[in-house]
Design a protein around this motif. Sequence first.
Motif, PDB file in Angstrom:
ATOM      1  N   ASN A  27     -16.483 -56.547   9.823  1.00  0.00           N
ATOM      2  CA  ASN A  27     -17.601 -55.607   9.790  1.00  0.00           C
ATOM      3  C   ASN A  27     -18.784 -56.169   9.023  1.00  0.00           C
ATOM      4  OD1 ASN A  27     -17.359 -52.493  10.752  1.00  0.00           O
ATOM      5  ND2 ASN A  27     -15.362 -53.438  10.515  1.00  0.00           N
ATOM      6  N   ARG A  83     -21.985 -56.423  11.371  1.00  0.00           N
ATOM      7  CA  ARG A  83     -23.044 -55.467  11.068  1.00  0.00           C
ATOM      8  C   ARG A  83     -24.253 -56.118  10.413  1.00  0.00           C
ATOM      9  NH1 ARG A  83     -21.423 -49.715   9.549  1.00  0.00           N
ATOM     10  NH2 ARG A  83     -19.476 -49.289  10.619  1.00  0.00           N
ATOM     11  N   ASP A  96      -7.565 -53.313  18.036  1.00  0.00           N
ATOM     12  CA  ASP A  96      -8.233 -52.028  18.324  1.00  0.00           C
ATOM     13  C   ASP A  96      -9.495 -51.800  17.511  1.00  0.00           C
ATOM     14  OD1 ASP A  96      -5.540 -49.682  19.045  1.00  0.00           O
ATOM     15  OD2 ASP A  96      -6.872 -50.874  20.307  1.00  0.00           O
ATOM     16  N   ALA A  97      -9.326 -51.896  16.207  1.00  0.00           N
ATOM     17  CA  ALA A  97     -10.448 -51.573  15.316  1.00  0.00           C
ATOM     18  C   ALA A  97     -11.607 -52.546  15.529  1.00  0.00           C
ATOM     19  CB  ALA A  97     -10.003 -51.584  13.860  1.00  0.00           C
ATOM     20  N   ARG A 144     -13.488 -51.457  18.525  1.00  0.00           N
ATOM     21  CA  ARG A 144     -14.340 -50.292  18.218  1.00  0.00           C
ATOM     22  C   ARG A 144     -15.555 -50.717  17.398  1.00  0.00           C
ATOM     23  NH1 ARG A 144     -14.319 -47.493  21.828  1.00  0.00           N
ATOM     24  NH2 ARG A 144     -15.028 -45.627  20.722  1.00  0.00           N
ATOM     25  N   THR A 145     -15.367 -51.750  16.564  1.00  0.00           N
ATOM     26  CA  THR A 145     -16.498 -52.261  15.797  1.00  0.00           C
ATOM     27  C   THR A 145     -17.567 -52.796  16.741  1.00  0.00           C
ATOM     28  OG1 THR A 145     -15.057 -52.841  13.958  1.00  0.00           O
ATOM     29  CG2 THR A 145     -17.214 -53.894  13.998  1.00  0.00           C
ATOM     30  N   GLN A 183     -17.943 -51.854  19.801  1.00  0.00           N
ATOM     31  CA  GLN A 183     -18.484 -50.675  20.476  1.00  0.00           C
ATOM     32  C   GLN A 183     -19.569 -50.038  19.607  1.00  0.00           C
ATOM     33  OE1 GLN A 183     -17.774 -49.540  23.548  1.00  0.00           O
ATOM     34  NE2 GLN A 183     -19.267 -47.890  23.334  1.00  0.00           N
ATOM     35  N   TYR A 184     -19.324 -50.021  18.312  1.00  0.00           N
ATOM     36  CA  TYR A 184     -20.305 -49.487  17.373  1.00  0.00           C
ATOM     37  C   TYR A 184     -21.601 -50.285  17.470  1.00  0.00           C
ATOM     38  CZ  TYR A 184     -22.522 -48.345  12.919  1.00  0.00           C
ATOM     39  OH  TYR A 184     -23.420 -47.967  11.953  1.00  0.00           O
ATOM     40  N   ASP A 235     -23.359 -49.197  20.568  1.00  0.00           N
ATOM     41  CA  ASP A 235     -23.966 -47.874  20.452  1.00  0.00           C
ATOM     42  C   ASP A 235     -25.204 -47.885  19.582  1.00  0.00           C
ATOM     43  OD1 ASP A 235     -20.711 -46.248  20.244  1.00  0.00           O
ATOM     44  OD2 ASP A 235     -21.924 -46.792  21.982  1.00  0.00           O
ATOM     45  N   ARG A 241     -25.705 -46.057   6.392  1.00  0.00           N
ATOM     46  CA  ARG A 241     -25.727 -46.966   7.527  1.00  0.00           C
ATOM     47  C   ARG A 241     -25.328 -46.285   8.829  1.00  0.00           C
ATOM     48  NH1 ARG A 241     -23.644 -52.650   4.924  1.00  0.00           N
ATOM     49  NH2 ARG A 241     -23.983 -53.399   7.027  1.00  0.00           N
ATOM     50  N   PHE A 246     -31.638 -52.234   2.207  1.00  0.00           N
ATOM     51  CA  PHE A 246     -31.002 -52.786   3.404  1.00  0.00           C
ATOM     52  C   PHE A 246     -31.352 -51.937   4.619  1.00  0.00           C
ATOM     53  CE2 PHE A 246     -27.906 -55.205   5.733  1.00  0.00           C
ATOM     54  CZ  PHE A 246     -27.347 -54.316   6.629  1.00  0.00           C
ATOM     55  N   ALA A 292     -18.044 -47.375   6.727  1.00  0.00           N
ATOM     56  CA  ALA A 292     -18.712 -48.675   6.664  1.00  0.00           C
ATOM     57  C   ALA A 292     -17.839 -49.718   7.355  1.00  0.00           C
ATOM     58  CB  ALA A 292     -18.982 -49.054   5.212  1.00  0.00           C
ATOM     59  N   ILE A 293     -16.530 -49.452   7.386  1.00  0.00           N
ATOM     60  CA  ILE A 293     -15.594 -50.318   8.103  1.00  0.00           C
ATOM     61  C   ILE A 293     -15.140 -49.552   9.341  1.00  0.00           C
ATOM     62  CG2 ILE A 293     -13.467 -51.664   7.925  1.00  0.00           C
ATOM     63  CD1 ILE A 293     -15.664 -52.381   5.875  1.00  0.00           C
ATOM     64  N   THR A 294     -15.613 -49.991  10.496  1.00  0.00           N
ATOM     65  CA  THR A 294     -15.352 -49.251  11.734  1.00  0.00           C
ATOM     66  C   THR A 294     -13.854 -49.121  11.999  1.00  0.00           C
ATOM     67  OG1 THR A 294     -17.370 -50.241  12.577  1.00  0.00           O
ATOM     68  CG2 THR A 294     -15.993 -49.077  14.163  1.00  0.00           C
ATOM     69  N   SER A 295     -13.464 -47.927  12.375  1.00  0.00           N
ATOM     70  CA  SER A 295     -12.049 -47.659  12.605  1.00  0.00           C
ATOM     71  C   SER A 295     -11.718 -47.727  14.087  1.00  0.00           C
ATOM     72  CB  SER A 295     -11.733 -46.276  12.049  1.00  0.00           C
ATOM     73  OG  SER A 295     -10.816 -45.594  12.855  1.00  0.00           O
ATOM     74  N   GLU A 296     -10.440 -47.831  14.400  1.00  0.00           N
ATOM     75  CA  GLU A 296     -10.023 -47.828  15.799  1.00  0.00           C
ATOM     76  C   GLU A 296     -10.319 -46.477  16.440  1.00  0.00           C
ATOM     77  OE1 GLU A 296      -5.599 -48.055  14.579  1.00  0.00           O
ATOM     78  OE2 GLU A 296      -5.590 -47.249  16.607  1.00  0.00           O
ATOM     79  N   TYR A 297     -10.537 -45.469  15.626  1.00  0.00           N
ATOM     80  CA  TYR A 297     -10.816 -44.129  16.159  1.00  0.00           C
ATOM     81  C   TYR A 297     -12.314 -43.868  16.304  1.00  0.00           C
ATOM     82  CZ  TYR A 297      -5.936 -43.429  15.009  1.00  0.00           C
ATOM     83  OH  TYR A 297      -4.586 -43.561  14.930  1.00  0.00           O
ATOM     84  N   TYR A 298     -13.119 -44.920  16.039  1.00  0.00           N
ATOM     85  CA  TYR A 298     -14.568 -44.725  16.109  1.00  0.00           C
ATOM     86  C   TYR A 298     -14.964 -44.150  17.453  1.00  0.00           C
ATOM     87  CZ  TYR A 298     -19.325 -45.948  17.369  1.00  0.00           C
ATOM     88  OH  TYR A 298     -20.604 -45.912  17.853  1.00  0.00           O
ATOM     89  N   ASP A 312     -18.694 -42.563  19.140  1.00  0.00           N
ATOM     90  CA  ASP A 312     -20.092 -42.194  18.979  1.00  0.00           C
ATOM     91  C   ASP A 312     -20.297 -40.769  19.484  1.00  0.00           C
ATOM     92  OD1 ASP A 312     -23.037 -42.675  20.817  1.00  0.00           O
ATOM     93  OD2 ASP A 312     -22.937 -42.486  18.640  1.00  0.00           O
TER      94      ASP A 312
END
Lengths: 424, 426
Positions: free
Chosen positions: A97, A101, A119-120, A123-124, A126-127, A130, B102, B128, B258-264, B266
């Motif tokens: 990240n 980021r 997975d994560a 999704r990162t 994907q973030y 988005d 963020r 930032f 801040a640390i994207t999760s697998e459940y993210y 939008d």
Amino acid sequence: MQLFDINAKKQFGKSLRNDFIMADDYTPMNHGSYGTYPIQVQKALRDYQDLAERSIDTWIKRDMYPEIYRAKEKLGQLISCDADELAFVVNTSTGINAVARSLRFEEGDKVILLSTIYDAMGRTLQYLKDTRNVELIKLDPVYPISDDDLVAMIEDAILKEEAKTGVTGGKIKFALIDAITSVPGAIVPYERIIKLLRDHNILSLIDGAHAIGQIALNLREADPDFFVTNCHKWLFTVRGSAILYVPKRNQHLVHPATISAAYKDHSDVNDTSNTFQAEFSWHGTQDFSPYLTVFAALEYRESLGGEEKIREYCWGLARRGGALVAKILGTDVLENEEKSLTAQMVNVRLPIVAHDGDGYYLDRFIDEGVYKHKCFVPPFKHHGVWYTRLSAQVYLDESDFEKTGYALKEICAQLEKERLEGKK
Amino acid sequence: MAPSSNHHAKKQFGHSLRADFLIADDYTLMNHGSYGTYPAVVRTALRQYQDRAENCIDTWFRRDMYTEVQKAKEKLATLIHCHADDLAFIANASTGINSVARSLPFQSGDKILQLSTIFAATGATMRFVRDTRGVELIILDPTYPISDDDLVAMIEEAILKEETKVGVTGGKIKMAVLDTISSTPGVRVPFERIIKLLRKHNILSLVDGAHGIGQIPLNLHETDPDFFISNCHKWLYTVRGSSILYVAKRNQRYIHPAITSEYYKDHSDLSDMSETFHKEFSWQGTQDFSGFLTTFAALEYRESLGGEEKIQEYCGNLARRGGELVAKILGTEVMENEEKTLTAMMVNVRLPLVAHENDGYYMERFLEEGAFKRKCFAPGYKYKGTWYTRLSAQVYMEESDFEKAAHVLKDICEQLEQERLEGQKK
């Protein structure tokens, strides 16, 4: 605890279980998910925690930093890079990240990923899509795949984008590639891929979560643009200790996922200052002790004969154990022709047929595996085929794989029965 | 080492409680505010959780841990008057600040209002956001000691000025960042009033309550901030790396870790009513979750001392009395406003030092002399051209600790003044 000559090299296998904290009646076949650590590492953790609490000001404002630097030096020696190119982070996700980021994107920029990334991480990305309008190019290898085919797949994708855009790299900013994928748990020819990416001016972000302690690493040779690996997976440190490698040429590009007081923007090309170490040395108050269990972890691994000996035993066990389980299940090991996929994790096909209603299978493996058989390996579905992933470790031997094979056989038989009954 | 008294008897605040903690016998901890510390019973709980996890990590991570984490959140929610589902555990305040700042969909031209007294890392985070999103920062610069009224008025004026510029409620200010209690100076901010003011003008409130829980009473239900973050490891006696992020339900759709999760997921699409806040924050990569779970032992210990009110009463009074004592010995004064609202458990005392161009090394000197040599450290900091120190009051302390600190500070200041005068002669 057996009495033996402390100078004698320890024996790999069940006798080493005494060195660890796992329950006696549990067969830990899933080291790959969360790792675990020996008693002497736990002791080191607690010693550091106590030291900190005795005079927290002295620890955090002075004494801690030389220790952390030493730990980075040790790791740098292990993976062939400079301590100044390393930063401790809590886990791979944090490191990935931080990089993803931080990078600045322009209109039309793209990112390459494989469908097999964690997975994560998916999704990162994907973030990023988005929030930054980055286009994701997702390649979908079907395992088992040969190294050549995997590299070719990536090269094809790059060439396609280059043809579209007429620009080297085809506006692909970076590629997120595993060193070893999680599911399936397979080695990726990441060194070759890094070279390929470099040829096309594409940054390489390597998710090496499973790397250190499982495969030999030489970052100077491999020369990734960014590399992250978990020490708490295969290196026996305490959970919450990973390292982010950023070669000097890229350090001005990255900032932590948690910005610290040392943050400085380096967009101005005339700005040659370097704040990488300063920015990454503090992500807010946390317990830094897990990072410092590197010393005890490496000492323990040395006492077992060192990295090469550990790899030799574990890789061998993964192969033999995997073959054994496949035999018991009447299936096969997921492996390519050149046999380059298996390190310490081995993937074996499960004798169950995938179907629409099989979403509950993971829970069943957890319930039956963890609680009933006290022996859990995660199942996963890859392109419509069910597999399981078993992790070999220094404290395991073939009988553990055998036991697991039979437990799996029972669980699978039950699931097949339910599937056939469901059909009626 | 447990006192031999009847364990049902209420413990006495002061030095007798040092036995409950892990601080070296010869160290006088005057700086609890920076990193906190925890009692032995909390360490025991930490180790028990770590052993339990390692005993069968699969069971722990895939099943048992979540129930415990949920229970811990419920306990904290009860303490600060909110719903457990509106809370997420995070490592520290900075992580929470970054998650919120963020995640919000700022656009170029938007503005963020902040005070100059916010924490350095929080300020850096806003820079930032400015650098990466084209947001404009409006930094208000109060001079302490300042009255609550004047501080609130300063913020109101800034808002009204922006509103006049663009003719829109709130101007283009999308969010304001404020502390519950600032770090340097370590002063209480009238955040409840400020939140109401911000709400009136449609401005989101991001409250850095790093110095909140365990130091001042909190009622998030009443206060109703948009985002609130507090470190449990500062004043609540949990193990370092345990803090909470509160996000009002109305805002949860915007906030991602801040640390994207697998459940993210939008949720920009306004017709998307799904909720992933809870799941996204439940796992931010593999870590040791035991720190979060020391909440139970920490709260139990605090109950054994008589509970939050008693602790805050003792420490608040000690901070005031201790501050006065230090000021007397130094021949200076406590940083306080007329209504005496600045001092919670930290007190700021002016140091008998003259600021000058080359005094950058003073902070190091306080550290070396205080922490390393004299084993009694209170940080020195320069605020608007004046040197101060910040001392933290705690349950394991008495006035004699403040007295000792004062003499250490006096010695250091005399030495520094001597160096300054010698430097002038050259």
